[in-house]
Design a protein around this motif. Structure first.
Motif, short mmCIF file in Angstrom:
data_model
loop_
_atom_site.label_atom_id
_atom_site.label_comp_id
_atom_site.label_asym_id
_atom_site.label_seq_id
_atom_site.Cartn_x
_atom_site.Cartn_y
_atom_site.Cartn_z
N ARG A 1 49.83 36.85 19.45
CA ARG A 1 51.15 36.40 19.02
C ARG A 1 51.48 35.11 19.75
O ARG A 1 51.00 34.86 20.85
CB ARG A 1 52.22 37.47 19.31
N PRO A 2 52.32 34.25 19.13
CA PRO A 2 52.67 32.99 19.78
C PRO A 2 53.39 33.23 21.10
O PRO A 2 54.39 33.94 21.15
CB PRO A 2 53.59 32.30 18.75
N SER A 3 52.86 32.67 22.16
CA SER A 3 53.45 32.84 23.49
C SER A 3 54.29 31.63 23.87
O SER A 3 55.42 31.77 24.32
CB SER A 3 52.35 33.07 24.53
N ALA A 4 53.74 30.43 23.71
CA ALA A 4 54.47 29.20 24.01
C ALA A 4 53.81 28.06 23.26
O ALA A 4 52.58 28.01 23.15
CB ALA A 4 54.48 28.92 25.51
N ALA A 5 54.62 27.14 22.76
CA ALA A 5 54.10 25.99 22.03
C ALA A 5 54.20 24.75 22.91
O ALA A 5 55.14 24.58 23.69
CB ALA A 5 54.89 25.77 20.73
N ILE A 6 53.20 23.88 22.78
CA ILE A 6 53.16 22.62 23.51
C ILE A 6 53.25 21.49 22.50
O ILE A 6 52.47 21.44 21.54
CB ILE A 6 51.88 22.50 24.35
N GLY A 7 54.20 20.59 22.70
CA GLY A 7 54.40 19.50 21.74
C GLY A 7 54.52 18.14 22.42
O GLY A 7 54.98 18.04 23.56
N LEU A 8 54.11 17.11 21.73
CA LEU A 8 54.28 15.73 22.17
C LEU A 8 55.24 15.03 21.22
O LEU A 8 55.05 15.05 20.00
CB LEU A 8 52.94 14.98 22.17
N THR A 9 56.29 14.43 21.76
CA THR A 9 57.27 13.68 20.97
C THR A 9 57.12 12.20 21.30
O THR A 9 57.05 11.82 22.47
CB THR A 9 58.70 14.15 21.29
N TYR A 10 57.10 11.38 20.25
CA TYR A 10 56.84 9.95 20.41
C TYR A 10 57.67 9.17 19.39
O TYR A 10 58.23 9.74 18.44
CB TYR A 10 55.35 9.67 20.22
N ARG A 11 57.78 7.87 19.59
CA ARG A 11 58.51 7.03 18.65
C ARG A 11 57.69 6.85 17.38
O ARG A 11 56.44 6.77 17.42
CB ARG A 11 58.81 5.65 19.26
N GLU A 12 58.37 6.77 16.25
CA GLU A 12 57.68 6.52 14.99
C GLU A 12 56.95 5.18 15.06
O GLU A 12 57.35 4.27 15.80
CB GLU A 12 58.68 6.50 13.83
N GLY A 13 55.89 5.08 14.29
CA GLY A 13 55.13 3.84 14.28
C GLY A 13 53.73 4.00 14.82
O GLY A 13 52.93 3.05 14.79
N ALA A 14 53.39 5.18 15.33
CA ALA A 14 52.04 5.43 15.82
C ALA A 14 51.06 5.41 14.65
O ALA A 14 51.39 5.81 13.53
CB ALA A 14 51.98 6.78 16.53
N THR A 15 49.86 4.93 14.90
CA THR A 15 48.85 4.88 13.85
C THR A 15 48.30 6.28 13.58
O THR A 15 48.49 7.21 14.38
CB THR A 15 47.70 3.97 14.27
#
Length: 263
Positions: A220-234
């Motif tokens: 079951r999902p325990s913890a999610a890891i995310g990266l947030t960045y500014r739009e415009g990445a290739t």
């Protein structure tokens, strides 16, 4: 006058904590007379104290036995705190490594699924990282956040339906995000095929995120890891960040299972 009342309330608070500790040491529910005697309280004072703790959900009364015991709330508080602390300790080094490897300035988040929301319990920012609205303690709709979508994608269709029993239109921020449960089903199906979640302009205008989820021993999902960045990445930069969060989530899954250090 207020200070006097505050001082007078301290013994009551202490007696409440003493009663909770006393019940925690008991192998079975105990009668009022026994508890009052061990606490050194008059029977009338004990009943007032017990009534207050029952109203707050900390203890329960067994009428047939004329006894009192701890409620599940105590265990929930303890297990929830321990779980969060464990995830933070195991996850923070992975968050730090993720922002160090990110091809663009980013904030790395650690989030847990609570109902149909995600609660953020950790974050690490790289130099020149974007300033986001997401901070530790913030809660967001799971179907809008990349971390939430990653966690939801680890659940079955029926499990997701239990979290979203209302078939009306889903909550949205602006014009982004799934409108209906059918839209959410399609989004989660794409997430499962891809192996990671993505959101663009859904939480905050001008920002995007990728995320993957770690699993517990029951898958079951325990913890999610995310990266947030500014739009415009290739596309290649986004793909690189996706690889980073997938690797971090895989490592956290390994650590949660009790796995030792890996090369």
């Amino acid at each position: 006058m207020t200070e006097t009342r505050d001082v007078e309330s301290v013994p009551a608070a202490r007696n409440a904590l003493r009663l909770i500790r006393l019940l925690a040491r008991k192998a079975a529910p105990a009668p009022a007379g026994t508890l009052a005697r061990e606490l050194g309280l008059p029977r009338s004072s004990f009943y007032r104290l017990a009534r207050a703790l029952m109203e707050e959900g900390f203890i329960v009364h067994y009428p047939e036995e004329r006894a009192y015991g701890l409620s599940d709330l105590i265990a929930e508080i303890g297990s929830g705190t321990l779980r969060t602390d464990r995830l933070q300790r195991l996850g923070r080094p992975l968050l730090e490594a993720a922002v160090a490897r990110s091809p663009v300035p980013a904030v790395c988040h650690l989030a847990v699924l609570v109902g149909n929301e995600v609660t953020y319990i950790g974050d690490v920012s790289s130099p020149r990282a974007p300033a986001t609205v997401v901070r530790v303690g913030v809660r967001l709709p799971a179907h809008l956040a990349a971390t939430g979508r990653a966690a939801l994608a680890a659940l079955s269709h029926d499990q997701v339906r239990l979290l979203y029993p209302d078939r009306q239109a889903l909550l949205r921020r602006g014009e982004s995000g799934p409108r209906t449960l059918a839209d959410l089903d399609a989004l989660l199906a794409d997430t499962r095929r891809r192996g990671w979640a993505h959101e663009d302009d859904t939480i905050t205008a001008g920002y995007a995120s990728v995320a993957a989820t770690a699993l517990d021993r029951s898958s079951r999902p325990s913890a999610a890891i995310g990266l947030t960045y500014r739009e415009g990445a290739t596309d290649s930069q986004v793909a690189g960040m996706a690889e980073i969060v997938v690797a971090a989530a895989t490592e956290l899954t390994h650590r949660l299972a009790g796995g030792g250090p890996r090369r």
